[in-house]
Design a protein around this motif. Structure first.
Motif, PDB file in Angstrom:
ATOM      1  N   SER A   1      -2.816  -0.666  -9.163  1.00 28.07           N
ATOM      2  CA  SER A   1      -3.612   0.283  -8.378  1.00 28.07           C
ATOM      3  C   SER A   1      -5.011   0.413  -8.949  1.00 28.07           C
ATOM      4  CB  SER A   1      -2.919   1.658  -8.355  1.00 28.07           C
ATOM      5  OG  SER A   1      -1.654   1.577  -7.755  1.00 28.07           O
TER       6      SER A   1
ATOM      7  N   ASP B   1       0.833  -1.195   0.000  1.00 33.04           N
ATOM      8  CA  ASP B   1       0.000   0.000   0.000  1.00 33.04           C
ATOM      9  C   ASP B   1       0.872   1.252   0.000  1.00 33.04           C
ATOM     10  OD1 ASP B   1      -2.301  -1.485   0.014  1.00 33.04           O
ATOM     11  OD2 ASP B   1      -2.518  -1.451   2.213  1.00 33.04           O
ATOM     12  N   TYR B   2       0.358   2.287  -0.653  1.00 32.49           N
ATOM     13  CA  TYR B   2       1.041   3.582  -0.679  1.00 32.49           C
ATOM     14  C   TYR B   2       1.030   4.197   0.717  1.00 32.49           C
ATOM     15  CZ  TYR B   2       1.774   8.572  -1.538  1.00 32.49           C
ATOM     16  OH  TYR B   2       2.242   9.868  -1.496  1.00 32.49           O
ATOM     17  N   ARG B   3       2.188   4.773   1.119  1.00 35.28           N
ATOM     18  CA  ARG B   3       2.291   5.492   2.387  1.00 35.28           C
ATOM     19  C   ARG B   3       2.789   6.904   2.110  1.00 35.28           C
ATOM     20  NH1 ARG B   3       4.495   0.491   3.997  1.00 35.28           N
ATOM     21  NH2 ARG B   3       6.607   1.313   3.710  1.00 35.28           N
TER      22      ARG B   3
ATOM     23  N   LYS C   1      -7.024  -2.804  -8.083  1.00 35.76           N
ATOM     24  CA  LYS C   1      -7.364  -2.938  -6.668  1.00 35.76           C
ATOM     25  C   LYS C   1      -8.197  -1.771  -6.141  1.00 35.76           C
ATOM     26  CE  LYS C   1      -5.031  -6.760  -5.849  1.00 35.76           C
ATOM     27  NZ  LYS C   1      -5.677  -8.009  -5.388  1.00 35.76           N
ATOM     28  N   GLY C   2      -8.189  -0.671  -6.848  1.00 37.18           N
ATOM     29  CA  GLY C   2      -8.937   0.486  -6.373  1.00 37.18           C
ATOM     30  C   GLY C   2      -8.227   1.247  -5.274  1.00 37.18           C
ATOM     31  N   THR C   3      -6.943   0.970  -5.043  1.00 38.40           N
ATOM     32  CA  THR C   3      -6.149   1.679  -4.044  1.00 38.40           C
ATOM     33  C   THR C   3      -4.728   1.781  -4.564  1.00 38.40           C
ATOM     34  OG1 THR C   3      -5.430   1.720  -1.726  1.00 38.40           O
ATOM     35  CG2 THR C   3      -5.537  -0.435  -2.798  1.00 38.40           C
ATOM     36  N   MET C   4      -4.024   2.791  -4.141  1.00 35.23           N
ATOM     37  CA  MET C   4      -2.681   3.022  -4.664  1.00 35.23           C
ATOM     38  C   MET C   4      -1.701   2.001  -4.103  1.00 35.23           C
ATOM     39  SD  MET C   4      -2.326   7.185  -4.763  1.00 35.23           S
ATOM     40  CE  MET C   4      -0.679   7.064  -5.474  1.00 35.23           C
TER      41      MET C   4
END
Length: 424
Positions: free
Chosen positions: A232, A217-219, A235-238
């Motif tokens: 991304s 996951d992007y932080r 999955k719908g998330t970065m």
């Protein structure tokens, strides 16, 4: 802008004697109505005044002619136990050669440098001074004995009038804080045992490609160029590529700072030596010690490998002992949580710890699941048993752990840990 020179002028014992004697003799001459005694007294006092004026004019001429000093410290930063060299040059503000009077004044001046005892090993410095009509040069050796930042300078130019009536100390160049790195041991020969077959650990026998990196996951703070946009979108998330890209397994060094001064320096030297060995093997390192802030997010050596050694050692210069055991435990707990949040597939973790409380031990347990965690637990005197208990608990959680003392040889300890993981 460099600080302007300052000067402090004082009467010598000869000057005090002349001034006092002149007043007394002159007073006796007045009281006894003896003009010769009055003249002698006036002459004695006048000699003090003339000497003071001569010195003040000389100092003023010196300050106008030699306004600043240039200091060069090699190497910079310094390292504990490794000799260094300082050269201080005070040169003329003009390119013209001085007059005969100025040349004589230059030759009569004495130049010295103030240095903290931590930079000289507690020993007095022996300087080599060279001078011309237009410049002074002072060169001397340093032997740092403690890690940290220590004051060096200003240069002091000592001068006196021809009769020795007045003395002046003129500071030139200001004070500079010199960083000193901790002493380190070369563990490069055993870095391979720690990191394994670094180019094959992630993907086995086949050669990895840049797109084979694990995703996470992007932080906040991640480089946007590392975002894997196709995944991304699915999955719908970065999601971003993690640091094991191209088979370079990263490592994290966790340092628990002791409160005892000797133990603190040993622990810092041990952690720095381990981190440097990993960097020298071509792998990036996260180094967590003391209060952990956002500046610790990125791996040292990932983006700028050429300056990685300096970056890691710079992080050790300002480390200090925690004000209390409670604060120290909180620092470590924060570092453990930061490590767990950013850990990547195949990452190696090395800890240099004090005996740990239950909360820190519990936080470390998940990091040992993959069998890629090593720990050195330092115990001295009264807490030896606690250190052994901590090492045993870490081994039960999958860590390889050993115990040590602040006098333990780091090279031998490290080899023992990598080969057996049992108590040294």
């Amino acid at each position: 802008m460099p600080p302007r020179p300052t000067s402090e002028t004082v009467l010598t014992s000869r000057g005090i004697g002349l001034a006092t004697g002149g007043v007394i003799v002159g007073g006796l001459g007045v009281g006894l109505a003896t003009p010769p005694l009055v003249y002698v007294g006036i002459a004695m006092v006048a000699s003090v005044v003339v000497g003071g004026l001569w010195l003040l004019l000389s100092i003023n001429g010196f300050l106008r002619r030699f306004p600043f000093a240039r200091r060069e410290v090699v190497p910079h930063p310094l390292t504990v136990g490794v000799p260094g060299r300082v050269t201080v040059t005070i040169s003329s503000s003009s390119g013209r050669r001085g007059s005969a009077l100025r040349t004589a004044l230059t030759e009569s001046l004495d130049i010295r440098e103030q240095a903290a005892s931590e930079l000289t090993g507690g020993m007095s410095t022996k300087a080599t001074v060279s001078r011309t009509a237009d410049a002074f040069s002072l060169a001397y050796s340093l032997l740092p004995s403690r890690r940290g930042r220590w004051p060096l300078g200003p240069a002091l130019v000592h001068s006196a009038d021809p009769l020795g009536i007045m003395f002046a100390a003129t500071s030139v160049g200001g004070e500079e804080l010199i960083p000193v790195w901790p002493s380190v041991v070369d563990l490069t020969a055993t870095a391979g045992a720690l990191m394994g077959q670094a180019d094959r650990v992630v993907l086995g026998a086949r050669s990895p490609s840049p797109d084979d990196a694990a995703l996470r996951d992007y932080r906040e703070g991640d480089d946007m160029r590392r975002v894997h946009w196709p995944s991304s979108a699915r999955k719908g998330t970065m999601l971003v590529r993690s640091d094991e890209r191209a088979g370079k397994r990263p490592a994290t060094v966790l340092l628990d700072l002791p409160r005892d001064g000797t133990a603190l320096e040993w622990s810092i030297s041990t952690a720095a030596s381990i981190g440097l060995s990993v960097l020298d093997a071509g792998h990036p390192v996260r180094f967590f010690a003391g209060p952990v802030g956002p500046e610790h997010v990125h791996h040292i050596g990932r983006d700028h490998p050429a300056g990685a050694r300096s970056d890691l050692l710079d992080k050790t210069v300002d480390l200090t002992a925690p004000p209390s055991d409670t604060v120290g435990a909180q620092w470590l707990l924060t570092a453990i949580r930061r490590t767990a949040e950013g850990v990547t597939n195949g990452e190696v973790i090395v800890g240099v710890f004090e005996p740990l409380n239950a909360q820190c031990l519990e936080a470390l347990v998940p990091l040992g699941d993959a069998g890629r965690a090593w720990a050195i637990v330092r115990g001295d005197g009264d807490n030896d048993e606690d250190a052994r208990d901590t090492a045993a608990a870490l081994r039960r959680a999958g860590w390889r752990a050993t115990t040590a003392h602040a006098r333990t040889d780091i090279d031998t300890l490290w080899s023992t840990l990598l080969t057996s993981g049992e108590n040294a």
